[in-house]
Design a protein around this motif. Sequence first.
Motif, PDB file in Angstrom:
ATOM      1  N   ASN A 158       0.857  -1.185   0.000  1.00 34.49           N
ATOM      2  CA  ASN A 158       0.000   0.000   0.000  1.00 34.49           C
ATOM      3  C   ASN A 158       0.893   1.234   0.000  1.00 34.49           C
ATOM      4  O   ASN A 158       1.607   1.492   0.962  1.00 34.49           O
ATOM      5  N   THR A 159       0.860   1.998  -1.072  1.00 32.70           N
ATOM      6  CA  THR A 159       1.700   3.194  -1.177  1.00 32.70           C
ATOM      7  C   THR A 159       0.906   4.470  -0.921  1.00 32.70           C
ATOM      8  O   THR A 159       1.408   5.562  -1.147  1.00 32.70           O
ATOM      9  N   GLY A 160      -0.322   4.332  -0.445  1.00 37.33           N
ATOM     10  CA  GLY A 160      -1.150   5.497  -0.161  1.00 37.33           C
ATOM     11  C   GLY A 160      -1.191   5.819   1.323  1.00 37.33           C
ATOM     12  O   GLY A 160      -0.506   5.193   2.140  1.00 37.33           O
ATOM     13  N   PHE A 161      -2.037   6.784   1.677  1.00 36.74           N
ATOM     14  CA  PHE A 161      -2.129   7.218   3.071  1.00 36.74           C
ATOM     15  C   PHE A 161      -3.412   6.720   3.742  1.00 36.74           C
ATOM     16  O   PHE A 161      -3.648   7.004   4.909  1.00 36.74           O
ATOM     17  N   GLY A 162      -4.218   5.978   3.002  1.00 38.59           N
ATOM     18  CA  GLY A 162      -5.405   5.351   3.566  1.00 38.59           C
ATOM     19  C   GLY A 162      -5.331   3.853   3.374  1.00 38.59           C
ATOM     20  O   GLY A 162      -4.419   3.333   2.725  1.00 38.59           O
ATOM     21  N   ASN A 163      -6.281   3.141   3.960  1.00 40.61           N
ATOM     22  CA  ASN A 163      -6.302   1.693   3.817  1.00 40.61           C
ATOM     23  C   ASN A 163      -6.569   1.290   2.365  1.00 40.61           C
ATOM     24  O   ASN A 163      -7.314   1.951   1.651  1.00 40.61           O
ATOM     25  N   ALA A 164      -5.954   0.201   1.943  1.00 37.48           N
ATOM     26  CA  ALA A 164      -6.150  -0.330   0.591  1.00 37.48           C
ATOM     27  C   ALA A 164      -6.852  -1.677   0.689  1.00 37.48           C
ATOM     28  O   ALA A 164      -6.615  -2.454   1.621  1.00 37.48           O
ATOM     29  N   VAL A 165      -7.737  -1.931  -0.282  1.00 39.20           N
ATOM     30  CA  VAL A 165      -8.492  -3.180  -0.325  1.00 39.20           C
ATOM     31  C   VAL A 165      -8.441  -3.736  -1.740  1.00 39.20           C
ATOM     32  O   VAL A 165      -8.610  -2.997  -2.716  1.00 39.20           O
ATOM     33  N   ALA A 166      -8.208  -5.031  -1.851  1.00 44.24           N
ATOM     34  CA  ALA A 166      -8.195  -5.688  -3.161  1.00 44.24           C
ATOM     35  C   ALA A 166      -8.891  -7.035  -3.057  1.00 44.24           C
ATOM     36  O   ALA A 166      -8.973  -7.627  -1.978  1.00 44.24           O
ATOM     37  N   ILE A 167      -9.404  -7.490  -4.192  1.00 42.86           N
ATOM     38  CA  ILE A 167      -9.982  -8.832  -4.296  1.00 42.86           C
ATOM     39  C   ILE A 167      -9.123  -9.620  -5.278  1.00 42.86           C
ATOM     40  O   ILE A 167      -8.795  -9.137  -6.364  1.00 42.86           O
ATOM     41  N   ALA A 168      -8.734 -10.827  -4.865  1.00 42.21           N
ATOM     42  CA  ALA A 168      -7.939 -11.696  -5.724  1.00 42.21           C
ATOM     43  C   ALA A 168      -8.757 -12.920  -6.101  1.00 42.21           C
ATOM     44  O   ALA A 168      -9.457 -13.491  -5.262  1.00 42.21           O
ATOM     45  N   ALA A 169      -8.689 -13.302  -7.361  1.00 38.58           N
ATOM     46  CA  ALA A 169      -9.283 -14.550  -7.830  1.00 38.58           C
ATOM     47  C   ALA A 169      -8.144 -15.473  -8.247  1.00 38.58           C
ATOM     48  O   ALA A 169      -7.161 -15.033  -8.845  1.00 38.58           O
ATOM     49  N   LEU A 170      -8.267 -16.761  -7.911  1.00 33.59           N
ATOM     50  CA  LEU A 170      -7.191 -17.714  -8.152  1.00 33.59           C
ATOM     51  C   LEU A 170      -7.726 -18.960  -8.845  1.00 33.59           C
ATOM     52  O   LEU A 170      -8.844 -19.398  -8.593  1.00 33.59           O
ATOM     53  N   GLY A 171      -6.893 -19.526  -9.724  1.00 39.44           N
ATOM     54  CA  GLY A 171      -7.322 -20.640 -10.556  1.00 39.44           C
ATOM     55  C   GLY A 171      -7.124 -22.001  -9.939  1.00 39.44           C
ATOM     56  O   GLY A 171      -6.663 -22.928 -10.609  1.00 39.44           O
ATOM     57  N   SER A 172      -7.464 -22.132  -8.660  1.00 38.01           N
ATOM     58  CA  SER A 172      -7.429 -23.430  -7.988  1.00 38.01           C
ATOM     59  C   SER A 172      -8.337 -23.362  -6.770  1.00 38.01           C
ATOM     60  O   SER A 172      -8.451 -22.304  -6.138  1.00 38.01           O
ATOM     61  N   GLN A 173      -8.965 -24.489  -6.424  1.00 39.52           N
ATOM     62  CA  GLN A 173      -9.762 -24.527  -5.200  1.00 39.52           C
ATOM     63  C   GLN A 173      -8.875 -24.433  -3.971  1.00 39.52           C
ATOM     64  O   GLN A 173      -9.330 -24.054  -2.888  1.00 39.52           O
ATOM     65  N   ASN A 174      -7.579 -24.756  -4.143  1.00 39.71           N
ATOM     66  CA  ASN A 174      -6.616 -24.757  -3.044  1.00 39.71           C
ATOM     67  C   ASN A 174      -5.264 -24.302  -3.584  1.00 39.71           C
ATOM     68  O   ASN A 174      -4.363 -25.116  -3.807  1.00 39.71           O
ATOM     69  N   PRO A 175      -5.115 -22.998  -3.818  1.00 43.45           N
ATOM     70  CA  PRO A 175      -3.914 -22.498  -4.500  1.00 43.45           C
ATOM     71  C   PRO A 175      -2.628 -22.668  -3.718  1.00 43.45           C
ATOM     72  O   PRO A 175      -1.549 -22.729  -4.301  1.00 43.45           O
ATOM     73  N   GLY A 176      -2.729 -22.763  -2.396  1.00 42.88           N
ATOM     74  CA  GLY A 176      -1.530 -22.849  -1.576  1.00 42.88           C
ATOM     75  C   GLY A 176      -0.835 -21.494  -1.482  1.00 42.88           C
ATOM     76  O   GLY A 176      -0.940 -20.670  -2.384  1.00 42.88           O
ATOM     77  N   VAL A 177      -0.152 -21.271  -0.376  1.00 40.08           N
ATOM     78  CA  VAL A 177       0.619 -20.036  -0.181  1.00 40.08           C
ATOM     79  C   VAL A 177       1.947 -20.394   0.466  1.00 40.08           C
ATOM     80  O   VAL A 177       1.973 -21.088   1.489  1.00 40.08           O
ATOM     81  N   ILE A 178       3.030 -19.940  -0.141  1.00 41.88           N
ATOM     82  CA  ILE A 178       4.350 -20.066   0.470  1.00 41.88           C
ATOM     83  C   ILE A 178       4.899 -18.655   0.636  1.00 41.88           C
ATOM     84  O   ILE A 178       5.266 -17.997  -0.342  1.00 41.88           O
ATOM     85  N   THR A 179       4.890 -18.161   1.877  1.00 43.01           N
ATOM     86  CA  THR A 179       5.475 -16.850   2.169  1.00 43.01           C
ATOM     87  C   THR A 179       6.975 -17.049   2.327  1.00 43.01           C
ATOM     88  O   THR A 179       7.422 -17.810   3.192  1.00 43.01           O
ATOM     89  N   ILE A 180       7.737 -16.381   1.485  1.00 42.49           N
ATOM     90  CA  ILE A 180       9.169 -16.703   1.345  1.00 42.49           C
ATOM     91  C   ILE A 180       9.924 -16.595   2.663  1.00 42.49           C
ATOM     92  O   ILE A 180      10.637 -17.519   3.072  1.00 42.49           O
ATOM     93  N   ALA A 181       9.783 -15.462   3.359  1.00 35.26           N
ATOM     94  CA  ALA A 181      10.526 -15.271   4.607  1.00 35.26           C
ATOM     95  C   ALA A 181      10.135 -16.307   5.645  1.00 35.26           C
ATOM     96  O   ALA A 181      10.990 -16.888   6.323  1.00 35.26           O
ATOM     97  N   ASN A 182       8.830 -16.568   5.781  1.00 33.57           N
ATOM     98  CA  ASN A 182       8.366 -17.548   6.760  1.00 33.57           C
ATOM     99  C   ASN A 182       8.891 -18.942   6.452  1.00 33.57           C
ATOM    100  O   ASN A 182       9.265 -19.700   7.350  1.00 33.57           O
ATOM    101  N   ALA A 183       8.893 -19.296   5.170  1.00 30.85           N
ATOM    102  CA  ALA A 183       9.332 -20.632   4.775  1.00 30.85           C
ATOM    103  C   ALA A 183      10.834 -20.818   4.993  1.00 30.85           C
ATOM    104  O   ALA A 183      11.283 -21.843   5.517  1.00 30.85           O
ATOM    105  N   VAL A 184      11.619 -19.816   4.613  1.00 26.29           N
ATOM    106  CA  VAL A 184      13.078 -19.943   4.678  1.00 26.29           C
ATOM    107  C   VAL A 184      13.595 -19.797   6.105  1.00 26.29           C
ATOM    108  O   VAL A 184      14.456 -20.568   6.547  1.00 26.29           O
TER     109      VAL A 184
END
Length: 214
Positions: A158-184
């Motif tokens: 978020n590069t603004g001065f107020g809250n930002a909101v987005a909606i993401a659509a993904l092409g899998s029922q279970n896309p999985g998430v690997i957060t790089i810092a957390n994983a490493v």
Amino acid sequence: MAQSVLLICFLGLAFAFAAADHSPLQDFCVAQAGSSVLVNGLPCKDPKTVQANDFSFSGLHLPGNTSNPVGSKVTPVTVTQLPGLNTLGISMARIDIAPWGINPPHTHPRATEILLVLEGTIEVGFITSNPDNRLISKILQKGDVFVFPQGLIHYQRNTGFGNAVAIAALGSQNPGVITIANAVFGSTPDISLDILARAFQVDKTVVSQIQSKF
């Protein structure tokens, strides 16, 4: 009203793109909670017991709590939250980002992601694979859309001065998430200090200090 129409059009387009999951072989296969059967996906609930609530999820109108070190909150709607998504090859998420907060670098191993900005100004970017490791980034405004190719590391800020909101659509029922810092730096058990120190070309004490945060 205009925002609602835009969102509906966006989701219709997003869900029309080719899903990463296999196509269903029946009308639906609502996920059976608590089943001990192991399959690639989730076993089906008896169709005769399926109800409208199996295909419904409520709560995406509610802002996520961004009071955390990264300043963001992702509210997912995958097959875990919405059993009716099982075998349908789609999912979505709401992303809330506080001013100058980030959705840290991460990857979805099983899905392409397409993002629509509902409110605020968001910097987005993804990194191409080796050997180029090229950063492709852009500043998005309300109503802008951006796509992240499947499996590539990407982020939002978020590069603004107020809250930002987005909606993401993904092409899998279970896309999985690997957060790089957390994983490493937060794996269980820890990756050896020797390995990480050499990979990042820093002293072991630096690696140890970072690991302590995860």
